[in-house]
Design a protein around this motif. Structure first.
Motif, PDB file in Angstrom:
ATOM      1  N   ILE A  46      -0.624  -2.180   7.153  1.00 24.23           N
ATOM      2  CA  ILE A  46      -0.603  -1.072   6.203  1.00 24.23           C
ATOM      3  C   ILE A  46      -0.864  -1.613   4.794  1.00 24.23           C
ATOM      4  O   ILE A  46      -0.216  -2.561   4.345  1.00 24.23           O
ATOM      5  N   SER A  47      -1.805  -0.982   4.096  1.00 23.34           N
ATOM      6  CA  SER A  47      -2.170  -1.410   2.746  1.00 23.34           C
ATOM      7  C   SER A  47      -1.033  -1.172   1.760  1.00 23.34           C
ATOM      8  O   SER A  47      -0.250  -0.225   1.899  1.00 23.34           O
ATOM      9  N   VAL A  48      -0.975  -2.014   0.739  1.00 26.54           N
ATOM     10  CA  VAL A  48       0.001  -1.838  -0.339  1.00 26.54           C
ATOM     11  C   VAL A  48      -0.477  -0.727  -1.270  1.00 26.54           C
ATOM     12  O   VAL A  48      -1.564  -0.800  -1.848  1.00 26.54           O
ATOM     13  N   TYR A  49       0.330   0.309  -1.395  1.00 22.08           N
ATOM     14  CA  TYR A  49       0.026   1.418  -2.296  1.00 22.08           C
ATOM     15  C   TYR A  49       0.513   1.110  -3.710  1.00 22.08           C
ATOM     16  O   TYR A  49      -0.171   1.395  -4.696  1.00 22.08           O
ATOM     17  N   ASP A  50       1.686   0.494  -3.804  1.00 17.60           N
ATOM     18  CA  ASP A  50       2.255   0.142  -5.100  1.00 17.60           C
ATOM     19  C   ASP A  50       3.261  -0.990  -4.885  1.00 17.60           C
ATOM     20  O   ASP A  50       3.758  -1.182  -3.773  1.00 17.60           O
ATOM     21  N   ALA A  51       3.552  -1.717  -5.932  1.00 20.48           N
ATOM     22  CA  ALA A  51       4.501  -2.829  -5.809  1.00 20.48           C
ATOM     23  C   ALA A  51       5.001  -3.254  -7.177  1.00 20.48           C
ATOM     24  O   ALA A  51       4.290  -3.152  -8.178  1.00 20.48           O
TER      25      ALA A  51
END
Length: 238
Positions: A46-51
């Motif tokens: 799953i891609s990183v949307y925010d961090a």
């Protein structure tokens, strides 16, 4: 292990999950998520949307048993977060006008990308183009991190962009969408960089199993380890 802070149902099968996790995730990277012991056998990329330094967020869509299990997680529950993995989006130093183009769940990595590109150079323009087959999601969130937001529902988001208005283009979404954008750039003699984030099926996430191999101009490459981000000409100019 991470602790679920939020797992919000956005409708139409989309969920936005936030987990407490010390991390150094960068734009365009992904994690292998798992919240079960034995079955399904594989974790889900799953891609990183925010961090930020203390938490990481993921936008995902329920498409099978693994993501169905993820959608049922509640705040306070644990989740295995293996990552971050992959080579993300480039810094694009000196590029003053950037377009981010996404389709469906492929919009996920573009949120952190927009934030990062603006942070790198507050004077640059970051425009976002999003395509949906159904009701749009997260419009306010993407509006907040872009200079201009264009949302296309039921059509072709690639029709909305004039590549030659931009110093660089970054895209993620269905392969056919990204290929159409690459071909449009070719027709218009676009001379600046086009970066694509591939969404090939993955099993291990570390380049050992070869499941995600794709053909490129430099030979077969592993999307999970060599990518997921490539220059468009590498994968579509073969």
């Amino acid at each position: 292990m991470g602790i679920i802070l939020e797992n919000r149902d956005l409708g139409q099968g989309f969920f936005l999950m936030k987990a407490e996790e010390k991390n150094q995730a960068e734009m365009g990277q992904f994690y292998m998520l798992r919240a079960w012991e034995h079955f399904p056998v594989l974790s889900r990329p799953i891609s990183v949307y925010d961090a930020d330094a203390e938490s990481v967020s993921f936008l995902y869509k329920v498409v099978g048993q693994g993501t169905e299990i993820l959608s049922g997680l509640k705040p306070g529950e644990e989740i295995s977060l293996d990552g971050p993995h992959g080579n993300g989006f480039p810094e694009l130093s000196g590029k003053k006008k950037i377009a981010l183009v996404g389709g469906g769940v492929g919009i996920a990595p573009l949120h952190l990308a927009a934030k990062t590109y603006k942070k790198e150079d507050p004077e640059r323009t970051v425009d976002i183009y999003l395509g949906f087959s159904g009701q749009p999601i997260l419009e306010k969130e993407f509006q907040a991190v872009s200079d201009n937001l264009k949302v296309n529902v039921g059509g072709f988001v690639t029709d909305d962009i004039d590549p030659n208005e931009y110093d660089a283009i970054v895209t993620c979404g269905p392969t056919i969408m990204m290929k159409v954008l690459y071909e449009k750039c070719q027709r218009l003699n676009y001379q600046n960089p086009l970066y694509v984030s591939m969404e090939n099926r993955m099993a291990c996430g570390i380049g050992a199993c070869l499941v995600c191999t794709c053909k490129t101009s430099g030979g077969n490459r592993k999307v999970c380890k060599d990518g997921p981000v490539f220059e468009g000409r590498e994968v579509f100019g073969v």
